[in-house]
Design a protein around this motif. Sequence first.
Motif, short mmCIF file in Angstrom:
data_model
loop_
_atom_site.label_atom_id
_atom_site.label_comp_id
_atom_site.label_asym_id
_atom_site.label_seq_id
_atom_site.Cartn_x
_atom_site.Cartn_y
_atom_site.Cartn_z
N GLU A 252 1.07 -1.42 0.16
CA GLU A 252 -0.43 -0.34 -0.27
C GLU A 252 0.53 1.26 0.14
N THR A 287 -7.04 5.64 -11.26
CA THR A 287 -6.04 5.50 -10.65
C THR A 287 -4.85 6.48 -11.29
N LEU A 293 -2.79 3.53 -3.06
CA LEU A 293 -3.76 2.48 -3.33
C LEU A 293 -3.46 1.42 -2.42
N ILE A 317 -6.80 -4.47 -6.78
CA ILE A 317 -5.96 -3.02 -6.72
C ILE A 317 -7.27 -2.13 -6.34
N VAL A 319 -7.91 2.16 -5.02
CA VAL A 319 -7.84 3.42 -4.30
C VAL A 319 -8.55 3.77 -3.17
#
Length: 322
Positions: A252, A287, A293, A317, A319
């Motif tokens: 992260e 992104t 993230l 993945i 946000v």
Amino acid sequence: MIPDAVAQQWWSATATWRLLHCPASATPAHAPTRPHAQTPDNVGSVAHLALQTWVERGEWSHPECATRLQERFDEVATEHKIDPVRMHQGAATRARLKTRASQLAAILSSTSSDIRSEVLLRDESNRLFGILDIAGTGSDGFIIDFKTGRDASPDSSTAIEHQMTFYAHLFQASYGTLPKRVIVFSLRQGPTEIQVTPSMVAVLLDQIRAANLTELTVARPGAHTCRFCPKRMTCQPHWDAVPGWERPDAIEGVLENIERSSSRTTTALIGGRWLTGIPESALPSATVPGKSLRAVRVRCRNDSDPAEWTAGNTTHIQVIPR
Ligand code: SF4
């Protein structure tokens, strides 16, 4: 009996496995129902729908049973406008269906049971339920769980034993006796028979009852338990624990840079670490550099300095709002 405080909830095999390993990850159901019919979104669900039709039509007893199963797979794909070749493991799964069909047909032919697919069974007193891929009732009753991916590997043997013991119990609750045969049928590895005894069922039920006394907020992070947990992205105990794992599979940080390649993959610099090979589909549309993230199911390449991380087909993945 499970205590009254949780008596209005219903528990599936997956939910009870989560309950036993990390209560915070367990989500009970309001009712013992089948999932709503939906568009298959991976090759495993296409294969399951094909298998269901193949069993319901009795095509397993046909001399051309292998071709028939592959045809059902193609039909489901066409119906849902899916090109199996473009799906992860699509072509391989289609080929394996044909290779394994006669093995599965031989198992079904060896019994005098009444054979059905997608059988919803429940244990009213303990509020447990499950859907069996294939079940045969009668004096030589059996259950089969159909697996299309790597989920039948030795790494997942504990989870499979839990699942099959749970299903065997549901069968007993519905038909009065444990199934004579409990089979995991893997498209990759073929059939594996699991011995389920009355004492295994008794132990499992005791464990579930005891776990039901635990608060559902208790989190117990672990690499295997967390890997596919749906609550992973927002579970802080998990993010606190990941760096200490022997093989962390999540990173992260703030997105610092992003580079798209012509091969439909992306490389991203997240919190000072490069993550390469990100499939286009894994990147959220919002992104852009500066966003925070989180990426899970990624792999650290220890052979580079500083360490690089690689993404794969199961990488997710997200946000994270700050
Ligand atoms: S991410 Fe891990 S610790 Fe968090 S709820 Fe899921 S299994 Fe439990």
